[in-house]
Design a protein around this motif. Structure first.
Motif, PDB file in Angstrom:
ATOM      1  N   PHE A  67      51.304 -14.136   7.760  1.00 58.07           N
ATOM      2  CA  PHE A  67      50.398 -14.029   6.612  1.00 58.07           C
ATOM      3  C   PHE A  67      50.591 -12.741   5.830  1.00 58.07           C
ATOM      4  CE2 PHE A  67      48.647 -12.833  10.718  1.00 58.07           C
ATOM      5  CZ  PHE A  67      48.447 -11.480  10.523  1.00 58.07           C
TER       6      PHE A  67
ATOM      7  N   GLY B  11      48.468   0.783   6.582  1.00 60.22           N
ATOM      8  CA  GLY B  11      49.244   0.294   5.446  1.00 60.22           C
ATOM      9  C   GLY B  11      50.443  -0.505   5.941  1.00 60.22           C
TER      10      GLY B  11
ATOM     11  N   GLY C 285      53.732  -1.495   7.825  1.00 63.37           N
ATOM     12  CA  GLY C 285      54.405  -1.083   9.050  1.00 63.37           C
ATOM     13  C   GLY C 285      53.534  -1.179  10.291  1.00 63.37           C
ATOM     14  N   GLU C 286      54.186  -1.135  11.430  1.00 60.86           N
ATOM     15  CA  GLU C 286      53.483  -1.135  12.715  1.00 60.86           C
ATOM     16  C   GLU C 286      53.605   0.281  13.302  1.00 60.86           C
ATOM     17  OE1 GLU C 286      51.393  -2.697  14.712  1.00 60.86           O
ATOM     18  OE2 GLU C 286      51.798  -1.101  16.135  1.00 60.86           O
TER      19      GLU C 286
ATOM     20  N   SER D 100      45.717   1.436  13.332  1.00 59.59           N
ATOM     21  CA  SER D 100      45.613  -0.004  13.559  1.00 59.59           C
ATOM     22  C   SER D 100      46.944  -0.541  14.071  1.00 59.59           C
ATOM     23  CB  SER D 100      45.246  -0.690  12.241  1.00 59.59           C
ATOM     24  OG  SER D 100      45.209  -2.090  12.402  1.00 59.59           O
TER      25      SER D 100
ATOM     26  N   SER E 272      44.537  -5.539  15.757  1.00 55.13           N
ATOM     27  CA  SER E 272      44.533  -6.743  14.929  1.00 55.13           C
ATOM     28  C   SER E 272      44.669  -7.963  15.826  1.00 55.13           C
ATOM     29  CB  SER E 272      45.705  -6.686  13.941  1.00 55.13           C
ATOM     30  OG  SER E 272      45.577  -5.547  13.131  1.00 55.13           O
TER      31      SER E 272
ATOM     32  N   HIS F  89      43.010 -11.407  15.253  1.00 57.23           N
ATOM     33  CA  HIS F  89      43.213 -12.521  14.303  1.00 57.23           C
ATOM     34  C   HIS F  89      43.269 -13.918  14.906  1.00 57.23           C
ATOM     35  CE1 HIS F  89      43.896  -9.171  11.768  1.00 57.23           C
ATOM     36  NE2 HIS F  89      45.177  -9.234  11.584  1.00 57.23           N
TER      37      HIS F  89
ATOM     38  N   ASN G 245      43.628 -11.865   2.356  1.00 54.80           N
ATOM     39  CA  ASN G 245      44.170 -11.492   1.056  1.00 54.80           C
ATOM     40  C   ASN G 245      45.368 -12.409   0.860  1.00 54.80           C
ATOM     41  OD1 ASN G 245      43.369  -9.361  -0.677  1.00 54.80           O
ATOM     42  ND2 ASN G 245      43.670  -7.919   1.015  1.00 54.80           N
TER      43      ASN G 245
END
Ligand code: SAH
Length: 364
Positions: A117, A175, A177-178, A209, A232, A234, A308
């Motif tokens: 996503f 933002g 990237g991991e 995150s 995260s 989800h 989003n």
């Protein structure tokens, strides 16, 4: 290529100054200037003119330049598109809350986690960002903050510098990237930004995150237990999670929740899960109940993120009533649940989208 001083820790900077025949305390002076946003050598008034000239010839102040910027007319959110010295694009978002400024920064140029996503991973990983490139996102944003833009939504400004000018109050590494796929550089940056001799940002003012890379989460718990960690999730089960987050689901949900419990116990901090809601994928009442069943009664916090939608990826946001119903089902089970307010909706604020437009040749 000039030396990138912001890539260095204070110890490395000290070695650098000694190597060019300067006294070690010069490193501390320059470190403080750099981490607090000096934009030119001439601002560094406690250095001799001669040293400023030598530094100018040998070293760069900034690792990034602003390639583009968009300001939301709705809520003052600013999106920065930065360019690295080798021509890569990364994004940061500066947000205004009633208590002050928060900046969301990137840890990699691209991403190799491949969450279905997400716009950030569409072109894979170009490379890891250096500590200086990570730092420059907040440093350059903070110059604007200090210059006093905005403040439209800020009624209770908490964070100021010694001269009373506004500062950024919170850094979120959320933002592009991991972060735990670039652990060492992210941690070098976090050490620099919290160093009392540099910017002296409080550790509690930092949130990282992750999609759930276990080794990184464990190291983070040891290295920076006072900072906030957000995972995260989800998905309410491994089957759904594997479908939408293929790389991240190498670690199963039971193990992730087990870690979250250990993290809360060890650090004494509340653990946050992020849960993005995608219409028809993970937003049903049954999904909410399954999630609640796994998370209830353990002091966790859940932050719901209405999707989003990224053009072409096929994920849609549920209608607001469905988001509210999902939240309600967690809340009745006693789970502290918040829903992320959408900021900057008029400026393509979805993660990685400005960058994506640029790479695809569209956009500004
Ligand atoms: N790699 C880190 C941080 C980067 S993304 C992580 O996975 O946590 C920040 C958050 O935005 C993550 O929770 C991510 O899953 C989420 N996200 C990415 N694309 C999204 C989209 N299109 N809609 C909603 N949330 C999204």
């Amino acid at each position: 290529m000039k030396t990138a001083l912001k890539d260095m820790t204070l110890e490395e900077l000290t070695e650098f100054f000694v190597s060019i025949g300067e006294k070690p305390y010069r490193a501390r002076q320059v470190f403080r200037w750099l981490m607090n946003g000096a934009a030119s050598w001439d601002e560094m008034t406690d250095l001799s003119l001669d040293l400023r000239k030598r530094l100018d010839a040998a070293a760069a102040i900034d690792c990034l330049r602003i390639a583009d910027m968009a300001v939301s007319g709705i809520d003052g959110t600013r999106k920065y598109l930065f360019e690295t010295a080798d021509g890569l694009y990364i994004e940061a978002v500066l947000m205004e809350y009633y208590y002050g400024y928060s900046v969301c920064i990137s840890s990699q140029a691209g991403c190799r986690m491949g969450c279905r996503f997400c716009a950030s991973g569409r072109h894979g990983l170009a490379r890891n960002l250096t500590p200086g490139e990570i730092a420059d996102q907040y440093i350059i944003c903070e110059r604007d903050v200090r210059a006093g833009f905005g403040k439209t939504h800020i009624t209770h400004l908490k964070h100021r510098d010694d001269e009373g000018r506004p500062r950024i109050g919170h850094i979120v590494v959320m933002g592009v990237g991991e972060p735990f796929d670039n652990y060492d550089n992210v941690m070098a940056f976090l050490k620099n930004v919290t160093d009392p001799q540099g910017r002296n940002l409080g550790r509690r003012q930092i949130t990282v995150s992750t999609c759930g890379l276990m080794e990184g989460m464990r190291r983070f718990m040891d290295d920076l237990p006072q900072a906030n960690l957000s995972l995260s999730l989800h998905a309410p089960n491994d089957e759904v999670r594997r479908r939408i987050m293929p790389a991240a689901s190498a670690c199963g949900i039971d193990e992730l929740i087990g870690f979250a419990r250990e993290y809360s116990r060890t650090t004494g901090r509340r653990f946050s899960f992020e849960y993005a809601l995608f219409s028809g994928v993970n937003d049903s009442g049954a999904c909410a109940d399954e999630l609640a069943g796994r998370l209830a009664g353990q002091g966790f916090h859940v932050n719901l993120i209405p999707a989003n939608p990224v053009p072409g990826l096929g994920f849609e946001a549920p209608p607001p009533a469905r988001v509210a119903a999902f939240a309600e089902r967690l809340i009745v089970r006693g789970i502290r649940t918040t829903t992320r307010r959408e900021l900057g909706s008029d400026i393509a604020a979805a993660c990685g989208q400005l960058r994506s437009e640029r790479i695809l040749g569209g956009g500004p």
